[in-house]
Design a protein around this motif. Structure first.
Motif, PDB file in Angstrom:
ATOM      1  N   PRO A   1       0.657  -1.231   0.033  1.00 34.85           N
ATOM      2  CA  PRO A   1      -0.241   0.256   0.432  1.00 34.85           C
ATOM      3  C   PRO A   1       1.020   1.091  -0.320  1.00 34.85           C
ATOM      4  CG  PRO A   1      -0.594  -1.137   1.881  1.00 34.85           C
ATOM      5  CD  PRO A   1       0.635  -2.330   0.984  1.00 34.85           C
ATOM      6  N   VAL A   2       0.748   2.615  -0.968  1.00 38.79           N
ATOM      7  CA  VAL A   2       1.121   3.266  -0.336  1.00 38.79           C
ATOM      8  C   VAL A   2       0.849   4.463   1.265  1.00 38.79           C
ATOM      9  CG1 VAL A   2       1.302   3.644  -3.045  1.00 38.79           C
ATOM     10  CG2 VAL A   2      -0.452   4.676  -1.489  1.00 38.79           C
ATOM     11  N   ASP A   3      -0.578   4.225   1.447  1.00 37.46           N
ATOM     12  CA  ASP A   3      -0.746   5.414   2.003  1.00 37.46           C
ATOM     13  C   ASP A   3       0.100   4.652   3.800  1.00 37.46           C
ATOM     14  OD1 ASP A   3      -1.535   2.118   3.051  1.00 37.46           O
ATOM     15  OD2 ASP A   3      -3.026   3.448   3.306  1.00 37.46           O
ATOM     16  N   ARG A   4       1.420   3.730   3.492  1.00 37.76           N
ATOM     17  CA  ARG A   4       2.382   3.721   4.740  1.00 37.76           C
ATOM     18  C   ARG A   4       3.054   5.037   5.347  1.00 37.76           C
ATOM     19  NH1 ARG A   4       4.816  -2.657   4.251  1.00 37.76           N
ATOM     20  NH2 ARG A   4       2.170  -2.827   3.664  1.00 37.76           N
ATOM     21  N   ASP A   5       3.577   4.687   6.273  1.00 33.91           N
ATOM     22  CA  ASP A   5       4.398   6.028   6.646  1.00 33.91           C
ATOM     23  C   ASP A   5       5.827   5.302   7.290  1.00 33.91           C
ATOM     24  OD1 ASP A   5       4.907   8.479   7.386  1.00 33.91           O
ATOM     25  OD2 ASP A   5       4.949   8.879   9.614  1.00 33.91           O
ATOM     26  N   PRO A   6       6.937   5.477   5.788  1.00 30.18           N
ATOM     27  CA  PRO A   6       6.782   6.386   4.889  1.00 30.18           C
ATOM     28  C   PRO A   6       6.275   5.549   3.769  1.00 30.18           C
ATOM     29  CG  PRO A   6       8.941   5.325   4.978  1.00 30.18           C
ATOM     30  CD  PRO A   6       8.174   5.274   6.653  1.00 30.18           C
ATOM     31  N   PRO A   7       5.986   6.596   2.572  1.00 31.65           N
ATOM     32  CA  PRO A   7       6.002   5.234   1.653  1.00 31.65           C
ATOM     33  C   PRO A   7       6.820   3.903   0.948  1.00 31.65           C
ATOM     34  CG  PRO A   7       5.451   8.228   1.291  1.00 31.65           C
ATOM     35  CD  PRO A   7       6.129   7.939   2.042  1.00 31.65           C
ATOM     36  N   GLY A   8       5.840   3.118   0.730  1.00 34.75           N
ATOM     37  CA  GLY A   8       6.757   1.815   0.670  1.00 34.75           C
ATOM     38  C   GLY A   8       7.362   1.203   1.342  1.00 34.75           C
ATOM     39  N   ALA A   9       6.730   1.426   2.712  1.00 30.20           N
ATOM     40  CA  ALA A   9       7.755   0.603   4.170  1.00 30.20           C
ATOM     41  C   ALA A   9       7.809  -0.243   4.023  1.00 30.20           C
ATOM     42  CB  ALA A   9       7.321   2.248   5.403  1.00 30.20           C
ATOM     43  N   LEU A  10       8.294  -1.643   4.474  1.00 29.77           N
ATOM     44  CA  LEU A  10       8.116  -3.104   4.890  1.00 29.77           C
ATOM     45  C   LEU A  10       6.978  -3.167   5.879  1.00 29.77           C
ATOM     46  CD1 LEU A  10      10.989  -4.318   2.606  1.00 29.77           C
ATOM     47  CD2 LEU A  10       8.521  -3.819   1.702  1.00 29.77           C
ATOM     48  N   LEU A  11       6.421  -3.979   5.919  1.00 29.17           N
ATOM     49  CA  LEU A  11       6.053  -4.448   7.211  1.00 29.17           C
ATOM     50  C   LEU A  11       7.473  -5.898   7.671  1.00 29.17           C
ATOM     51  CD1 LEU A  11       2.298  -5.684   6.733  1.00 29.17           C
ATOM     52  CD2 LEU A  11       3.188  -3.466   7.996  1.00 29.17           C
ATOM     53  N   PRO A  12       7.791  -5.967   8.852  1.00 28.63           N
ATOM     54  CA  PRO A  12       8.787  -7.015   9.160  1.00 28.63           C
ATOM     55  C   PRO A  12       8.611  -8.062   7.854  1.00 28.63           C
ATOM     56  CG  PRO A  12       7.957  -6.433  11.108  1.00 28.63           C
ATOM     57  CD  PRO A  12       7.090  -5.694  10.252  1.00 28.63           C
ATOM     58  N   THR A  13       7.216  -8.928   7.995  1.00 25.94           N
ATOM     59  CA  THR A  13       7.229  -9.966   7.235  1.00 25.94           C
ATOM     60  C   THR A  13       7.458  -9.852   5.460  1.00 25.94           C
ATOM     61  OG1 THR A  13       4.747  -9.520   7.464  1.00 25.94           O
ATOM     62  CG2 THR A  13       5.311 -11.386   8.962  1.00 25.94           C
ATOM     63  N   GLU A  14       7.355  -8.809   5.426  1.00 29.22           N
ATOM     64  CA  GLU A  14       7.192  -8.587   3.795  1.00 29.22           C
ATOM     65  C   GLU A  14       8.988  -8.078   3.627  1.00 29.22           C
ATOM     66  OE1 GLU A  14       3.877  -5.976   2.789  1.00 29.22           O
ATOM     67  OE2 GLU A  14       4.993  -5.349   3.692  1.00 29.22           O
ATOM     68  N   GLY A  15       9.365  -7.392   4.762  1.00 27.34           N
ATOM     69  CA  GLY A  15      10.990  -7.580   4.298  1.00 27.34           C
ATOM     70  C   GLY A  15      11.394  -9.020   4.581  1.00 27.34           C
ATOM     71  N   CYS A  16      11.342  -9.742   5.419  1.00 29.58           N
ATOM     72  CA  CYS A  16      11.710 -11.077   5.523  1.00 29.58           C
ATOM     73  C   CYS A  16      11.422 -11.672   4.720  1.00 29.58           C
ATOM     74  CB  CYS A  16      10.979 -12.052   6.680  1.00 29.58           C
ATOM     75  SG  CYS A  16      11.625 -11.519   8.353  1.00 29.58           S
ATOM     76  N   ASP A  17      10.622 -12.141   3.667  1.00 27.49           N
ATOM     77  CA  ASP A  17      10.144 -12.425   1.928  1.00 27.49           C
ATOM     78  C   ASP A  17      11.354 -12.189   0.971  1.00 27.49           C
ATOM     79  OD1 ASP A  17       7.727 -13.837   3.616  1.00 27.49           O
ATOM     80  OD2 ASP A  17       6.335 -12.527   2.229  1.00 27.49           O
ATOM     81  N   LEU A  18      11.443 -10.897   0.980  1.00 30.43           N
ATOM     82  CA  LEU A  18      12.058 -10.073   0.449  1.00 30.43           C
ATOM     83  C   LEU A  18      13.979 -10.535   0.030  1.00 30.43           C
ATOM     84  CD1 LEU A  18      11.294  -6.276  -0.311  1.00 30.43           C
ATOM     85  CD2 LEU A  18      10.642  -8.345  -1.296  1.00 30.43           C
ATOM     86  N   LEU A  19      14.035 -10.666   1.634  1.00 28.02           N
ATOM     87  CA  LEU A  19      15.684 -11.522   2.404  1.00 28.02           C
ATOM     88  C   LEU A  19      15.307 -12.997   1.766  1.00 28.02           C
ATOM     89  CD1 LEU A  19      15.908  -9.880   5.122  1.00 28.02           C
ATOM     90  CD2 LEU A  19      18.010  -9.840   3.428  1.00 28.02           C
TER      91      LEU A  19
END
Length: 74
Positions: free
Chosen positions: A5-23
């Motif tokens: 979603p683009v409404d996060r602060d800052p825009p484009g911020a990841l949830l911890p689980t999303e960061g883990c998925d990217l790693l």
């Protein structure tokens, strides 16, 4: 992975689980509880170059100066 979603602060911020998925996309064996720093050591210079291209915190993403911290520790 669903679009971020683009409404996060800052825009484009990841949830911890999303960061883990990217790693895990980069390193399927990645485990935050058993970090083997040597597996990432050869990517530090590349990460610093990318960090220098980002807007400064807190407007930028990541919203921290982690690139500055890494550079200072080197």
């Amino acid at each position: 992975m669903p679009a971020r979603p683009v409404d996060r602060d800052p825009p484009g911020a990841l949830l911890p689980t999303e960061g883990c998925d990217l790693l895990r996309e980069q390193d399927p064996a990645w485990d935050k509880t058993a970090l083997d720093f040597d597996r990432f050591r050869n990517r530090i210079d590349d990460a610093l170059r990318r960090a220098e291209q980002l807007d400064a915190p807190p407007e930028g993403n990541p919203s921290t100066g982690v690139g500055e911290i890494i550079a200072a520790l080197r």
